[in-house]
Design an enzyme around this catalytic site. Structure first.
Site, PDB file in Angstrom:
ATOM      1  N   CYS A 215       0.934  -1.228  -0.207  1.00 49.49           N
ATOM      2  CA  CYS A 215      -0.067   0.068  -0.038  1.00 49.49           C
ATOM      3  C   CYS A 215       0.743   1.267  -0.052  1.00 49.49           C
ATOM      4  O   CYS A 215       2.267   1.105  -0.050  1.00 49.49           O
ATOM      5  CB  CYS A 215      -0.808  -0.033   1.223  1.00 49.49           C
ATOM      6  SG  CYS A 215      -1.723  -1.389   1.627  1.00 49.49           S
TER       7      CYS A 215
ATOM      8  N   ARG B 273       1.148   1.206  -5.994  1.00 52.15           N
ATOM      9  CA  ARG B 273       1.478   0.451  -4.972  1.00 52.15           C
ATOM     10  C   ARG B 273       0.379  -0.192  -4.335  1.00 52.15           C
ATOM     11  O   ARG B 273       0.430  -1.070  -3.657  1.00 52.15           O
ATOM     12  CB  ARG B 273       2.178   1.049  -3.912  1.00 52.15           C
ATOM     13  CG  ARG B 273       3.463   2.121  -4.106  1.00 52.15           C
ATOM     14  CD  ARG B 273       4.001   2.514  -3.105  1.00 52.15           C
ATOM     15  NE  ARG B 273       4.460   1.614  -1.967  1.00 52.15           N
ATOM     16  CZ  ARG B 273       5.598   1.142  -1.538  1.00 52.15           C
ATOM     17  NH1 ARG B 273       6.515   1.740  -2.298  1.00 52.15           N
ATOM     18  NH2 ARG B 273       5.817   0.170  -0.591  1.00 52.15           N
TER      19      ARG B 273
ATOM     20  N   TRP C  36      -3.804  -1.931  -0.901  1.00 53.84           N
ATOM     21  CA  TRP C  36      -3.873  -3.297  -1.448  1.00 53.84           C
ATOM     22  C   TRP C  36      -4.280  -4.264  -0.278  1.00 53.84           C
ATOM     23  O   TRP C  36      -3.618  -4.349   0.557  1.00 53.84           O
ATOM     24  CB  TRP C  36      -2.491  -3.487  -2.185  1.00 53.84           C
ATOM     25  CG  TRP C  36      -2.517  -4.868  -2.978  1.00 53.84           C
ATOM     26  CD1 TRP C  36      -2.520  -4.722  -4.351  1.00 53.84           C
ATOM     27  CD2 TRP C  36      -2.136  -6.235  -2.302  1.00 53.84           C
ATOM     28  NE1 TRP C  36      -2.388  -6.089  -4.681  1.00 53.84           N
ATOM     29  CE2 TRP C  36      -2.205  -7.019  -3.683  1.00 53.84           C
ATOM     30  CE3 TRP C  36      -1.811  -6.837  -1.250  1.00 53.84           C
ATOM     31  CZ2 TRP C  36      -1.782  -8.188  -3.457  1.00 53.84           C
ATOM     32  CZ3 TRP C  36      -1.616  -8.174  -1.217  1.00 53.84           C
ATOM     33  CH2 TRP C  36      -1.638  -8.882  -2.292  1.00 53.84           C
TER      34      TRP C  36
ATOM     35  N   ASN D  13       1.038   0.377   6.523  1.00 49.12           N
ATOM     36  CA  ASN D  13       1.401  -0.760   5.627  1.00 49.12           C
ATOM     37  C   ASN D  13       2.088  -1.845   6.562  1.00 49.12           C
ATOM     38  O   ASN D  13       2.801  -1.568   7.553  1.00 49.12           O
ATOM     39  CB  ASN D  13       2.622  -0.222   4.919  1.00 49.12           C
ATOM     40  CG  ASN D  13       1.916   0.705   3.551  1.00 49.12           C
ATOM     41  OD1 ASN D  13       0.820   0.761   3.380  1.00 49.12           O
ATOM     42  ND2 ASN D  13       2.946   1.231   2.840  1.00 49.12           N
ATOM     43  N   GLY D  14       1.834  -3.119   6.037  1.00 50.89           N
ATOM     44  CA  GLY D  14       2.530  -4.213   6.863  1.00 50.89           C
ATOM     45  C   GLY D  14       1.271  -5.075   7.193  1.00 50.89           C
ATOM     46  O   GLY D  14       0.229  -5.056   6.830  1.00 50.89           O
TER      47      GLY D  14
ATOM     48  N   GLU E 120       9.472 -14.986 -18.629  1.00 49.27           N
ATOM     49  CA  GLU E 120       9.209 -13.721 -18.427  1.00 49.27           C
ATOM     50  C   GLU E 120       7.947 -13.187 -19.497  1.00 49.27           C
ATOM     51  O   GLU E 120       6.923 -12.617 -19.120  1.00 49.27           O
ATOM     52  CB  GLU E 120      10.371 -12.568 -18.709  1.00 49.27           C
ATOM     53  CG  GLU E 120      10.165 -11.275 -18.851  1.00 49.27           C
ATOM     54  CD  GLU E 120       9.559 -10.823 -17.353  1.00 49.27           C
ATOM     55  OE1 GLU E 120       9.501 -11.641 -16.504  1.00 49.27           O
ATOM     56  OE2 GLU E 120       9.224  -9.699 -17.489  1.00 49.27           O
TER      57      GLU E 120
ATOM     58  N   LYS F  73       4.334 -11.762 -18.315  1.00 48.37           N
ATOM     59  CA  LYS F  73       3.911 -10.434 -18.679  1.00 48.37           C
ATOM     60  C   LYS F  73       2.429 -10.594 -19.111  1.00 48.37           C
ATOM     61  O   LYS F  73       1.538 -10.048 -18.823  1.00 48.37           O
ATOM     62  CB  LYS F  73       4.667  -9.777 -19.750  1.00 48.37           C
ATOM     63  CG  LYS F  73       5.966  -9.191 -19.496  1.00 48.37           C
ATOM     64  CD  LYS F  73       6.101  -8.131 -18.801  1.00 48.37           C
ATOM     65  CE  LYS F  73       5.991  -8.286 -17.133  1.00 48.37           C
ATOM     66  NZ  LYS F  73       7.150  -8.384 -16.472  1.00 48.37           N
TER      67      LYS F  73
ATOM     68  N   GLU G  26      -0.133 -11.684 -16.167  1.00 49.63           N
ATOM     69  CA  GLU G  26      -0.295 -10.807 -15.236  1.00 49.63           C
ATOM     70  C   GLU G  26      -1.312  -9.349 -15.606  1.00 49.63           C
ATOM     71  O   GLU G  26      -1.823  -8.767 -14.956  1.00 49.63           O
ATOM     72  CB  GLU G  26       0.801 -10.116 -14.531  1.00 49.63           C
ATOM     73  CG  GLU G  26       1.712  -9.049 -15.241  1.00 49.63           C
ATOM     74  CD  GLU G  26       3.166  -8.944 -14.618  1.00 49.63           C
ATOM     75  OE1 GLU G  26       3.062  -8.486 -13.382  1.00 49.63           O
ATOM     76  OE2 GLU G  26       3.940  -8.880 -15.094  1.00 49.63           O
TER      77      GLU G  26
ATOM     78  N   HIS H 180       7.971 -33.503 -22.032  1.00 45.96           N
ATOM     79  CA  HIS H 180       7.677 -34.489 -20.874  1.00 45.96           C
ATOM     80  C   HIS H 180       6.673 -34.220 -20.171  1.00 45.96           C
ATOM     81  O   HIS H 180       6.286 -34.161 -19.037  1.00 45.96           O
ATOM     82  CB  HIS H 180       9.391 -34.081 -20.086  1.00 45.96           C
ATOM     83  CG  HIS H 180      10.585 -34.596 -20.588  1.00 45.96           C
ATOM     84  ND1 HIS H 180      10.692 -36.019 -20.700  1.00 45.96           N
ATOM     85  CD2 HIS H 180      11.465 -33.900 -21.230  1.00 45.96           C
ATOM     86  CE1 HIS H 180      11.976 -36.005 -21.427  1.00 45.96           C
ATOM     87  NE2 HIS H 180      12.433 -34.817 -21.753  1.00 45.96           N
TER      88      HIS H 180
ATOM     89  N   LYS I 218       3.023  -2.823  -6.957  1.00 44.68           N
ATOM     90  CA  LYS I 218       3.907  -2.681  -7.497  1.00 44.68           C
ATOM     91  C   LYS I 218       4.907  -3.283  -6.599  1.00 44.68           C
ATOM     92  O   LYS I 218       5.941  -3.917  -7.128  1.00 44.68           O
ATOM     93  CB  LYS I 218       4.386  -1.377  -7.700  1.00 44.68           C
ATOM     94  CG  LYS I 218       5.605  -1.048  -8.384  1.00 44.68           C
ATOM     95  CD  LYS I 218       5.361  -1.448  -9.809  1.00 44.68           C
ATOM     96  CE  LYS I 218       7.008  -1.259 -10.617  1.00 44.68           C
ATOM     97  NZ  LYS I 218       7.025  -2.297 -11.711  1.00 44.68           N
TER      98      LYS I 218
HETATM   99  C1  F6R Z   1       6.009  -8.803 -12.791  1.00 43.24           C
HETATM  100  C2  F6R Z   1       6.503  -7.994 -11.674  1.00 43.24           C
HETATM  101  C3  F6R Z   1       6.579  -9.023 -10.297  1.00 43.24           C
HETATM  102  C4  F6R Z   1       8.194  -8.454  -9.615  1.00 43.24           C
HETATM  103  C5  F6R Z   1       8.074  -8.824  -8.346  1.00 43.24           C
HETATM  104  C6  F6R Z   1       9.501  -8.854  -7.705  1.00 43.24           C
HETATM  105  O1  F6R Z   1       6.067  -7.816 -13.626  1.00 43.24           O
HETATM  106  O2  F6R Z   1       6.831  -6.795 -11.480  1.00 43.24           O
HETATM  107  O3  F6R Z   1       6.810 -10.248 -10.651  1.00 43.24           O
HETATM  108  O4  F6R Z   1       9.009  -8.612 -10.618  1.00 43.24           O
HETATM  109  O5  F6R Z   1       7.161  -8.876  -7.322  1.00 43.24           O
HETATM  110  O6  F6R Z   1       9.307  -7.458  -7.272  1.00 43.24           O
HETATM  111  P1  F6R Z   1      10.862  -6.485  -7.191  1.00 43.24           P
HETATM  112  O7  F6R Z   1      11.677  -6.601  -8.390  1.00 43.24           O
HETATM  113  O8  F6R Z   1      10.359  -5.194  -6.929  1.00 43.24           O
HETATM  114  O9  F6R Z   1      11.567  -7.316  -5.932  1.00 43.24           O
END
Ligand code: F6R
Length: 620
Positions: free
Chosen positions: A2, A27, A74, A100-101, A493, A497, A500, A516, A615
């Site tokens: 958050c 966030r 969040w 937060n937390g 990756e 992408k 998500e 497999h 984020k």
């Molecule tokens: C995917 C994404 C997440 C972050 C993950 C780690 O697009 O953004 O999978 O990569 O939450 O976040 P960081 O790099 O901030 O530790």
């Protein structure tokens, strides 16, 4: 996860809080709210849903406020409803808290408070803090010679001493108008000290428009803030001197520079970012150099093993790092998912270097892995994008990613910045350990020279064809991504992408592993994205792709320019210019980022704020 913001000063407090919330919304964005001291009356306004809804509601009020706190949420405890939105208040409505937390002894505390007559209105753990402060306030003997600000501070300390778990909080109390208290334990909180104004936030991006002079709170520190006062105290009540620093970091652009989403803007920023990183790190074709790295070369020479730990996209970058470090340095290297690494009992000996990779530098699992390593006296090197983040402060040395602020929840430019830094770090370590000589390094570096331009070419030339591909496959129910070797993380990756932001199920596989089991998924409706540049494993990848075609899979291929093998086989072919094999992942990922973006846009989804995500994942 958050976002927290608090402000005291002469500006229009509501406007400042709303502007900050907009900067913080990446966030968390399921609900939001503010509390202000209107004279000496506490007013709370909150809403489920996005910030513009709150903004609209706030037009009904005129507050004369000098201090206020704000939060964008969040959800962890309780649904994203208005009642669960922060700020939360006590029974009397005189204390407001944003948090937060996660409070781990939530059940025990809520039972105790209920037994003592408190009425809890929400399902959140945060509300408990307001009630605990309320209790402490009523227990404090208020004599004439104890100023209210001391009573407030003492009460917050008393409340926090009963909590186990993690928190960053900001709170207001009617009894101390114009004053705010913040505290942290395990979640970031940054104090900004401007001219006759102060602020507090979970995120540097919200502080920088007010001031660049900041104090980053350590765990178990509290801060008492008003227009005229800034006092830092330890959780035991000892006054500490603020450690101010001036942050020179590019501000998040509030606009999308003409792009429809932040994600697309950030995808297109990548060539410039890589150019900038190369110019800072290599200055021409010099041996890469990391000015900020405080781990001494003598320390970096001695390691016999490396463990990379990270989450999500950063973990994918970690796999790339593993491939390079093993290939060039012959150093055993593992790339671990942080949430697994922290809880299994990894063998950590002192000849191991742990590399923790994180865009935000606040991911709870990655930080826990870092702390585990440090508790066993193992050195930790952070790769991190955000200056002042917890990871950068707790690592023994940090390499900053220089990607600039990333707003889109789906990581794009931070990923390519991670890849290039892992590439450069491998060369740096190779030189330090006398495994690569200067000529070898210079020859490898020469392959980097055209990289930014090649990235531009891929982005610009592919956009229309990727859009066509997105239109054709937007209704697919699942996607598969295949690759081998250095592009294996690209498959993971690309799939991440897509899922998500478009909510289409997608999985990435090592192409050799496909038969497999996962090959059973292939049918005439299944798009299979194959990453097959003409590299050292091309022939093997090609055979795997033929196996997919033989089972009716619909092929989308990323390969090298001039390769016509797929002209008849694939529905779409995206090409990359020829480049040194170990750099191909910096090009092959680009059409996959675009594909995910365009599919999500066509489905009318909020690309920058996908459902259920935030984020920075500060809870485990
Ligand atoms: C995917 C994404 C997440 C972050 C993950 C780690 O697009 O953004 O999978 O990569 O939450 O976040 P960081 O790099 O901030 O530790």
């Amino acid at each position: 996860m958050c976002g927290i913001f608090a402000y005291a000063g002469p500006r229009d407090v509501v406007e400042v809080l709303l502007t900050a919330l907009k900067r913080l919304q990446y966030r968390g964005y399921d609900s939001c709210g503010i509390a202000v001291l209107d004279g000496d009356e506490l007013m709370v306004v909150k809403e489920a849903g996005p910030i513009d809804r709150l903004e609209k509601r706030l037009t009904q009020y005129t507050f004369q406020a000098r201090a206020g706190i704000a939060h964008t949420r969040w959800a962890t405890h309780g649904q994203p409803t208005t009642v669960n939105a922060h700020p939360h208040t006590d029974c009397s409505g005189t204390v407001a808290v944003v948090h937060n937390g996660v409070i781990e002894n939530y059940r025990e505390l809520s039972q105790r408070l209920t037994e003592r007559g408190h009425i809890l209105r929400s399902q959140t753990d945060t509300e408990l803090i307001a009630h605990l402060i309320e209790e402490a306030l009523s227990e404090q003997s208020r004599t004439e010679d104890v100023p209210n600000e001391q009573v407030f501070l003492q009460s917050v300390r008393q409340a926090l001493s009963q909590i186990s778990g993690t928190y960053a909080i900001a709170c207001l109390w009617e009894g101390a108008p114009g004053l705010m208290i913040g505290a942290r334990h395990g979640c970031p909180l940054i104090v900004g000290a401007g001219e006759q104004e102060v602020c507090l936030s979970s995120d540097l991006n919200a502080v920088l428009p007010i001031t660049r002079k900041v104090h980053i709170l350590n765990d178990d520190e509290l801060v008492l803030l008003s227009e005229k006062n800034l006092i830092i105290v330890s959780v035991t009540g000892q006054e500490l001197s603020p450690r101010f620093q001036v942050i020179d970091w590019q501000l998040v652009q509030e606009d999308r520079a003409g792009f429809p989403t932040f994600m697309l803007k950030e995808i297109y920023e990548q060539p410039d970012r890589i150019e900038e990183i190369l110019s800072q790190r290599c200055r021409g074709e010099q041996i890469p150099f990391f000015e900020e790295l405080t781990l001494r070369p003598s320390e970096l020479i001695g390691f016999r093993r490396i463990i990379i730990e990270a989450a999500g996209t950063s973990w994918h970058a970690g796999i790339y790092g593993k491939y390079l470090l093993e290939k060039y340095l012959r150093l055993p290297t593992e790339a671990e998912i942080a949430s697994e690494f922290r809880y299994r009992q990894p063998v950590l000996e002192q000849d191991t270097l742990v590399i923790a990779i994180s865009q935000s530098g606040e991911t709870a699992d990655t930080l826990a892995g870092l702390r585990q390593a440090k508790s066993r006296f193992v050195r930790v090197l952070g790769f991190c994008n955000v200056p002042g983040s917890t990871l950068s402060r707790e690592s023994d040395g940090t390499i900053f990613l220089l990607a600039g602020p990333e707003v889109g929840v789906a990581s794009t430019k931070a990923y390519t910045a991670q890849l290039i830094h892992l590439f450069l770090f491998t060369l740096y370590l190779g030189r330090l350990r006398w495994i690569l000589d200067e000529d070898q390094i210079r020859s490898i570096l020469s392959s980097l020279s055209g990289l930014p331009e090649k990235m531009r070419v891929v982005l610009e030339s592919h956009d229309p064809i990727v859009r066509d591909c997105a239109r054709r496959f937007q209704n697919a129910r699942h996607f598969l991504y295949l690759a081998r070797g250095i592009n294996y993380p690209t498959a993971l990756e690309g799939a991440l992408k897509l899922k998500e932001i478009s909510y289409i199920h997608a999985s990435g596989y090592a192409a050799g592993e496909f038969k497999h089991g996962p090959i059973a998924l292939v049918d005439k409706d299944c798009p299979v994205v194959c990453i097959a540049p003409t590299d050292s494993v091309y022939e093997k990848t090609f055979s795997n792709i033929e196996e997919v075609r033989a089972r009716g899979g619909r092929l989308i291929v990323v390969t090298t320019e001039g390769n016509s093998d797929f002209d008849q086989m694939a529905e779409f072919v995206f090409t990359i210019p020829p480049i040194f094999e170990d750099l191909t992942p910096l090009l092959t990922v680009l059409p996959l980022q675009l594909l995910a973006h365009h599919i999500a846009s066509l489905k009318g989804l909020d690309v920058d704020k996908p459902r259920n995500l935030a984020k920075s994942v500060t809870v485990e």
